[in-house]
Write a protein that holds these residues in place. Structure first.
Motif, PDB file in Angstrom:
ATOM      1  N   ASP A   1       0.800  -1.224  -0.043  1.00 23.16           N
ATOM      2  CA  ASP A   1       0.095  -0.040   0.058  1.00 23.16           C
ATOM      3  C   ASP A   1       0.769   1.119  -0.171  1.00 23.16           C
ATOM      4  O   ASP A   1       0.538   2.281  -0.652  1.00 23.16           O
ATOM      5  CB  ASP A   1      -1.027   0.166   1.151  1.00 23.16           C
ATOM      6  CG  ASP A   1      -1.866  -1.017   1.246  1.00 23.16           C
ATOM      7  OD1 ASP A   1      -2.044  -1.663   0.179  1.00 23.16           O
ATOM      8  OD2 ASP A   1      -2.647  -1.379   2.204  1.00 23.16           O
TER       9      ASP A   1
ATOM     10  N   ASP B   1       2.627   1.507  -3.440  1.00 22.05           N
ATOM     11  CA  ASP B   1       1.784   1.332  -4.341  1.00 22.05           C
ATOM     12  C   ASP B   1       1.949   0.373  -5.442  1.00 22.05           C
ATOM     13  O   ASP B   1       2.066   0.834  -6.654  1.00 22.05           O
ATOM     14  CB  ASP B   1       1.098   2.698  -5.099  1.00 22.05           C
ATOM     15  CG  ASP B   1       0.040   2.640  -6.057  1.00 22.05           C
ATOM     16  OD1 ASP B   1      -0.609   1.763  -5.920  1.00 22.05           O
ATOM     17  OD2 ASP B   1      -0.199   3.553  -6.682  1.00 22.05           O
TER      18      ASP B   1
ATOM     19  N   GLN C   1      -1.320  -7.487  -4.065  1.00 23.12           N
ATOM     20  CA  GLN C   1      -1.721  -6.286  -4.669  1.00 23.12           C
ATOM     21  C   GLN C   1      -2.282  -5.253  -3.554  1.00 23.12           C
ATOM     22  O   GLN C   1      -2.662  -5.342  -2.652  1.00 23.12           O
ATOM     23  CB  GLN C   1      -2.899  -6.440  -5.408  1.00 23.12           C
ATOM     24  CG  GLN C   1      -2.739  -7.367  -6.637  1.00 23.12           C
ATOM     25  CD  GLN C   1      -1.928  -6.963  -7.730  1.00 23.12           C
ATOM     26  OE1 GLN C   1      -1.596  -5.704  -7.776  1.00 23.12           O
ATOM     27  NE2 GLN C   1      -1.395  -7.919  -8.549  1.00 23.12           N
ATOM     28  N   PRO C   2      -1.768  -3.952  -4.165  1.00 22.62           N
ATOM     29  CA  PRO C   2      -2.061  -2.647  -3.050  1.00 22.62           C
ATOM     30  C   PRO C   2      -3.575  -2.285  -2.890  1.00 22.62           C
ATOM     31  O   PRO C   2      -4.531  -2.797  -3.938  1.00 22.62           O
ATOM     32  CB  PRO C   2      -1.413  -1.517  -3.659  1.00 22.62           C
ATOM     33  CG  PRO C   2      -1.477  -1.799  -5.011  1.00 22.62           C
ATOM     34  CD  PRO C   2      -1.252  -3.445  -5.291  1.00 22.62           C
TER      35      PRO C   2
ATOM     36  N   GLN D   1      -6.488   0.033  -2.816  1.00 13.70           N
ATOM     37  CA  GLN D   1      -6.403   1.544  -3.243  1.00 13.70           C
ATOM     38  C   GLN D   1      -6.742   2.527  -2.310  1.00 13.70           C
ATOM     39  O   GLN D   1      -6.170   3.868  -2.248  1.00 13.70           O
ATOM     40  CB  GLN D   1      -7.166   1.963  -4.696  1.00 13.70           C
ATOM     41  CG  GLN D   1      -6.630   1.166  -5.768  1.00 13.70           C
ATOM     42  CD  GLN D   1      -5.100   1.836  -5.854  1.00 13.70           C
ATOM     43  OE1 GLN D   1      -4.874   3.172  -5.991  1.00 13.70           O
ATOM     44  NE2 GLN D   1      -4.009   0.896  -5.968  1.00 13.70           N
ATOM     45  N   LYS D   2      -7.853   2.251  -1.534  1.00 13.04           N
ATOM     46  CA  LYS D   2      -8.236   3.264  -0.266  1.00 13.04           C
ATOM     47  C   LYS D   2      -7.067   3.395   0.435  1.00 13.04           C
ATOM     48  O   LYS D   2      -6.899   4.613   1.103  1.00 13.04           O
ATOM     49  CB  LYS D   2      -9.496   2.732   0.088  1.00 13.04           C
ATOM     50  CG  LYS D   2      -9.399   1.499   1.240  1.00 13.04           C
ATOM     51  CD  LYS D   2     -10.592   1.004   1.989  1.00 13.04           C
ATOM     52  CE  LYS D   2     -10.614  -0.130   2.608  1.00 13.04           C
ATOM     53  NZ  LYS D   2     -11.709  -0.324   3.453  1.00 13.04           N
ATOM     54  N   ASN D   3      -6.161   2.510   0.909  1.00 12.67           N
ATOM     55  CA  ASN D   3      -5.060   2.365   1.810  1.00 12.67           C
ATOM     56  C   ASN D   3      -3.968   3.208   1.079  1.00 12.67           C
ATOM     57  O   ASN D   3      -3.411   4.099   1.712  1.00 12.67           O
ATOM     58  CB  ASN D   3      -4.543   1.123   2.136  1.00 12.67           C
ATOM     59  CG  ASN D   3      -5.528   0.465   3.197  1.00 12.67           C
ATOM     60  OD1 ASN D   3      -6.536   1.125   3.604  1.00 12.67           O
ATOM     61  ND2 ASN D   3      -5.384  -0.770   3.266  1.00 12.67           N
ATOM     62  N   VAL D   4      -3.757   3.072  -0.385  1.00 12.86           N
ATOM     63  CA  VAL D   4      -2.898   3.982  -1.074  1.00 12.86           C
ATOM     64  C   VAL D   4      -2.963   5.435  -0.766  1.00 12.86           C
ATOM     65  O   VAL D   4      -2.020   6.080  -0.713  1.00 12.86           O
ATOM     66  CB  VAL D   4      -2.982   3.466  -2.587  1.00 12.86           C
ATOM     67  CG1 VAL D   4      -1.991   4.443  -3.265  1.00 12.86           C
ATOM     68  CG2 VAL D   4      -2.624   2.108  -2.537  1.00 12.86           C
ATOM     69  N   ILE D   5      -4.111   5.766  -0.876  1.00 13.11           N
ATOM     70  CA  ILE D   5      -4.516   7.343  -0.896  1.00 13.11           C
ATOM     71  C   ILE D   5      -4.249   7.624   0.613  1.00 13.11           C
ATOM     72  O   ILE D   5      -3.624   8.859   0.660  1.00 13.11           O
ATOM     73  CB  ILE D   5      -6.185   7.573  -1.276  1.00 13.11           C
ATOM     74  CG1 ILE D   5      -6.443   7.134  -2.325  1.00 13.11           C
ATOM     75  CG2 ILE D   5      -6.409   9.001  -0.945  1.00 13.11           C
ATOM     76  CD1 ILE D   5      -7.932   7.110  -3.111  1.00 13.11           C
TER      77      ILE D   5
ATOM     78  N   GLN E   1      -0.280   7.966   0.795  1.00 15.92           N
ATOM     79  CA  GLN E   1       0.258   9.140   0.249  1.00 15.92           C
ATOM     80  C   GLN E   1       0.253  10.351   0.837  1.00 15.92           C
ATOM     81  O   GLN E   1       0.979  11.277   0.756  1.00 15.92           O
ATOM     82  CB  GLN E   1      -0.363   9.259  -1.383  1.00 15.92           C
ATOM     83  CG  GLN E   1      -0.069   7.987  -2.159  1.00 15.92           C
ATOM     84  CD  GLN E   1      -0.926   8.156  -3.582  1.00 15.92           C
ATOM     85  OE1 GLN E   1      -1.879   8.787  -3.893  1.00 15.92           O
ATOM     86  NE2 GLN E   1      -0.217   7.360  -4.725  1.00 15.92           N
TER      87      GLN E   1
END
Length: 494
Positions: free
Chosen positions: A411, A414, A455-456, A458-462, A465
């Protein structure tokens, strides 16, 4: 059947793995030992304890071999940056001074202040830091002169093992490239740095290829380990470079990320490559493969600190990661800088200190646990900025046993994370080098051992970041205070 043994001489344990000739892991043996620390920055080990661990781990594996089985070779991976001073009679003057020892910080700082500091980094590929034997030798000369004057031989831990087994005085190119004393353009000891250190070339071992091997081991040790006197013992390389080979991360855009006691992220180049900001190292795997990356002091040892010192061993590692998984990504705005023992990459600052930032009444033990896992990965992501474009991340090391930690890694970066079948990549890579050393293969090639890809989310990636910007900004603002608080601690610590 024909077999190999790969041995990894680590910071807290030696591991030996038995592989068949198809490089399938058959069984593993492990023996731990103590790392002696104190408030001065000391981080030493008893080299004889490690030597006995090597003997024991190998002997446990050979006991399962049948009479008609053949052990083709024993090959080595080892911790880097270690130093042992010995006198002319080959008696130890010091314990093993490990990479984690920071007592030479004052001398590293003086070296950094020299006009040629950038040139030293570019010639050696090794950032100036207390971890390096270069800094340790300067410290011995400056503060332990009675030891320095008696020293006739400087060895690393692998060199010590081979000296005990074969009465040779050598160091492989890979480990030599991390000493801070090797000129990476001529692949020999740097004459200017020898002069600066006040030592002559004959105090250092002879540099040999990672593919060199020794035979005719002393009979008593052969019997104790259950090997033939003619079994080849391959020198191998340092643990960092070997980790890339072990997980097949040797092509452009591929990186190996390891978290064990410490951690590292690395990529492979054909020639030595340095970073304009000095964030990364460039160490040899062999003369044709150079590993660029950064080692972090702050790895699993930080999580161990939480487990033992804060929670007083009330939770196991699995309990703590389960606890951490109960809170969301970002730990409700709690940030942890993991610099408990100073830091190597990307700061190269032995005075760096850890902190929790953002604490409020809502935070519970679970948040502390998750913030520590996240902080270690945030730190590695800062190192990764010096490596260029990253296409694939191969994960290795003890942290791959934690699903949560792997997900945090995916995450924050990404990127998909490729997880290898064997967590003992260093031992596997040592065996790959043994094959080349014995002429069984002409190129370095690791077997395909990726078992799954994570796989990452995406809600965690945001979330990460956004949080990573705050993490970085805090690091920049805190750096000027590191030396002040470090000096205060040294002044008033009991």
């Amino acid at each position: 059947m024909k077999y190999f043994i790969g041995v990894d001489i680590g910071t807290t344990a030696t591991k030996a793995v038995l592989f068949d000739e198809k490089k399938v892991q058959v069984c593993k043996s492990e023996k731990g030992y103590k790392l002696y620390r104190d408030v001065t920055g000391k981080a030493e080990e008893d080299p004889e304890e490690i030597f006995l661990a090597v003997i024991e781990t190998i002997s446990k594996l050979t006991k399962i071999l049948n009479q008609n089985d053949e052990l083709l070779a024993v090959s080595f991976s080892s911790q880097m940056h270690s130093l042992i001073a010995m006198n002319k009679n080959w008696e130890k003057l010091t314990n093993l001074i490990t990479w984690a020892d920071t007592r030479s910080d004052k001398f590293a700082q003086k070296l950094k202040a020299q006009p040629d500091a950038q040139g030293i980094y570019e010639r050696t590929g090794t950032p100036i830091h207390p971890m390096t034997p270069l800094s340790k030798i300067l410290w011995l000369r400056g503060e332990k002169n009675e030891i320095f004057e008696k020293t006739a031989h400087f060895l690393d831990i692998k060199g010590y093992i081979f000296w005990r087994l074969f009465a040779v005085n050598k160091i492989d190119l890979s480990v030599a490239s991390g000493t801070g004393l090797l000129n990476n353009q001529i692949l020999d000891w740097d004459s200017e740095l020898l002069s600066l250190s006040g030592i002559s070339k004959d105090l250092l071992p002879v540099i040999v290829s990672p593919y060199e091997y020794e035979v005719s081991i002393e009979q008593g040790f052969a019997e104790e380990m259950g090997v033939s006197k003619q079994t080849g013992f391959i020198w191998g390389a340092g643990d960092g470079p070997l980790a890339n080979l072990g997980v097949s991360a040797i092509d452009t855009g591929q990186v190996a990320l390891t978290i064990g006691t410490s951690g590292a992220i690395r990529s492979v180049t054909e020639k030595p490559q340095v970073d304009s900001k000095g964030r990364t190292f460039s160490y040899a795997l062999d003369a044709e493969h150079w590993v660029t990356g950064g080692p972090v002091t702050s790895g699993g040892d930080v999580f161990r600190w939480l487990q033992e010192e804060i929670f007083e061993k009330k939770y196991s590692f699995d309990d703590l990661t389960t606890l951490a998984s109960t809170v969301p990504a970002g730990s409700n705005g709690l940030i942890f800088h993991p610099y408990l023992g100073g830091e190597r990459a990307p700061l190269w600052d032995a005075d760096a200190r850890a902190d929790f930032y953002g604490l409020n009444y809502s935070h519970k033990p679970a948040h502390l646990a998750r913030a520590i896992l996240e902080g270690i990965v945030f730190n590695l992501s800062e190192v990764a900025e010096g490596l260029g474009e990253i296409n694939e991340i191969f994960a290795t090391g003890g942290f791959t046993q934690s699903e949560l930690w792997l997900q945090i890694l995916s995450d924050i970066f990404d990127k998909p994370i490729k997880i290898s079948q064997s967590s003992e990549a260093g031992c596997l890579a040592a065996v790959i080098m043994a094959e080349k050393a014995l002429g069984l293969t002409s190129k370095l090639e690791s077997p395909e051992n990726v078992v799954r890809i994570l796989q990452p989310i995406q809600k965690n990636v945001i979330i990460y970041q956004e949080l990573s910007l705050i993490y970085h900004s805090l690091t920049v603002q805190l750096q000027p205070l590191f030396r002040k608080i470090s000096n205060f601690q040294k002044k008033y610590s009991n």
